[in-house]
Design a protein around this motif. Structure first.
Motif, short mmCIF file in Angstrom:
data_model
loop_
_atom_site.label_atom_id
_atom_site.label_comp_id
_atom_site.label_asym_id
_atom_site.label_seq_id
_atom_site.Cartn_x
_atom_site.Cartn_y
_atom_site.Cartn_z
N VAL A 47 17.82 -40.41 -4.99
CA VAL A 47 17.90 -39.11 -3.63
C VAL A 47 16.33 -39.61 -3.64
CG1 VAL A 47 17.15 -36.88 -3.47
CG2 VAL A 47 19.55 -37.93 -4.42
N GLU A 48 15.59 -39.58 -2.46
CA GLU A 48 14.71 -39.70 -2.13
C GLU A 48 13.70 -38.15 -2.14
OE1 GLU A 48 12.38 -41.51 -1.91
OE2 GLU A 48 13.37 -43.68 -2.11
N ALA A 49 13.37 -37.68 -3.03
CA ALA A 49 12.40 -36.17 -2.57
C ALA A 49 10.34 -36.35 -2.99
CB ALA A 49 13.18 -35.83 -3.49
N SER A 50 10.39 -35.35 -2.27
CA SER A 50 9.19 -34.90 -2.66
C SER A 50 8.64 -33.27 -3.11
CB SER A 50 7.74 -34.70 -1.61
OG SER A 50 8.76 -33.34 -0.76
N ALA A 51 7.19 -33.52 -4.34
CA ALA A 51 7.24 -32.30 -5.09
C ALA A 51 6.15 -31.46 -4.26
CB ALA A 51 6.98 -32.48 -6.60
N LYS A 52 6.50 -29.94 -4.79
CA LYS A 52 5.87 -29.16 -4.58
C LYS A 52 5.64 -27.93 -5.50
CE LYS A 52 4.50 -25.79 -0.66
NZ LYS A 52 3.32 -26.34 -0.27
N VAL A 53 4.15 -27.55 -5.54
CA VAL A 53 3.97 -26.46 -6.43
C VAL A 53 2.86 -24.88 -6.21
CG1 VAL A 53 2.66 -25.27 -8.45
CG2 VAL A 53 4.38 -27.93 -8.41
N GLU A 54 3.49 -24.02 -6.15
CA GLU A 54 3.03 -22.34 -4.91
C GLU A 54 2.63 -21.90 -6.51
OE1 GLU A 54 1.28 -21.01 -1.95
OE2 GLU A 54 2.98 -23.04 -2.01
N VAL A 55 1.24 -21.63 -6.36
CA VAL A 55 0.47 -20.79 -7.39
C VAL A 55 0.94 -18.64 -6.58
CG1 VAL A 55 -0.93 -20.06 -8.63
CG2 VAL A 55 -1.25 -22.19 -8.03
N GLU A 56 1.71 -19.12 -7.50
CA GLU A 56 1.72 -17.19 -7.22
C GLU A 56 2.61 -16.03 -8.19
OE1 GLU A 56 1.81 -14.85 -4.92
OE2 GLU A 56 0.98 -15.88 -3.33
#
Length: 274
Positions: free
Chosen positions: A210-219
């Protein structure tokens, strides 16, 4: 990894149509058996009637209405099922209980996304209870008609058992997706840990093809559900995968929370696991 059987609760009301359409679409996509349950229980009523005649007459009327409801529910199920392989069951139980028991023979439950009122217990399934008790992943369909695709998926990550369970349960969808983003919403002091968590999940998915990417949001925590929906919209994802956190459910019902927001006000389709 695939789904071989999809379970859905059918009701006579038009409001059940989006969930029936979603269940049929998923069953067709995976060439799975579509299992329909018509479940309703006669609600007990206290009637002041010293001779018992009025109470008996009222019970007869209600029993006939229940039977009519179940027949109409089966008709709605079969209309949506079309030529799919099906299994239909009529059960005289509260719908939540009926689905939790029937889930032993299913891979996935499709449920509606809306809060219940007190009177609905006899006729409608409680999606939150299903996610926590049924032991199967629950795909929540939004209350408005939308065609389920699952081509673009957002994984709402939190480093918990429930999120790991949801990731594993969603693998049949993830393997067919065109785009997958693993996203964690965290406080500033958790940024480094969140980056590490999401990168490891992405690596795990890649080992499964599974091709995937990561994302982090500071909230802040209370913004987590909003941020997830914003990201889902930005990437045109119609499916969010998330853990359902039942251990602190009372606090979530009072204070809000991601689980509550995704179940009671879904903007798209949501896969929940506990």
């Amino acid at each position: 990894m695939t789904f071989t059987s999809i379970l859905v609760h059918a009701e006579p009301e038009v409001a059940a149509s989006p969930r029936l359409a979603c269940a049929a679409a998923v069953a067709e996509r995976f060439d799975a058996l579509l299992m329909g349950v018509g479940a309703e229980l006669l609600q007990s009523t206290a009637v002041a009637d010293p001779f018992g005649m009025l109470a008996m007459e009222w019970q007869g009327v209600m029993r006939q209405q229940l039977e009519d409801n179940l027949k109409t529910a089966e008709q709605a199920f079969r209309r949506h099922a079309g030529n799919l392989r099906t299994d239909w069951r009529t059960l005289y139980q509260p719908p939540t209980e009926a689905l939790c028991h029937t889930a032993r023979g299913a891979d996935l439950i499709v449920a509606g996304g809306a809060p219940l009122t007190g009177a609905d217990y006899w006729r409608q399934a409680d999606t939150a209870e299903l996610a926590i008790r049924a032991g199967r992943p629950v795909l929540v369909a939004p209350p408005t008609h939308r065609t389920f695709h699952g081509d673009r998926i957002l994984v709402a990550w939190k480093d918990t058992r429930e999120a790991r369970r949801a990731l594993a349960d969603a693998m049949p969808f993830l393997k067919r997706a065109e785009a997958v983003v693993v996203m964690e919403v965290c406080a500033e002091d958790r940024l480094e840990a969140a980056n590490f968590h999401t990168s490891e999940v992405v690596a795990h998915l890649k080992r499964h093809g599974v091709e995937a990417s990561a994302k982090v949001e500071v909230e802040a925590d209370e913004r987590a559900c909003v941020e997830l929906n914003i990201q889902a919209q930005a990437m045109a994802a119609d499916l969010i995968v998330a853990g359902c956190y039942g251990h602190s459910r009372m606090r979530e019902w009072v204070m809000g929370g991601v689980s509550r927001g995704l179940i009671h006000a879904p903007e798209g389709f949501v896969l929940l696991s506990h």
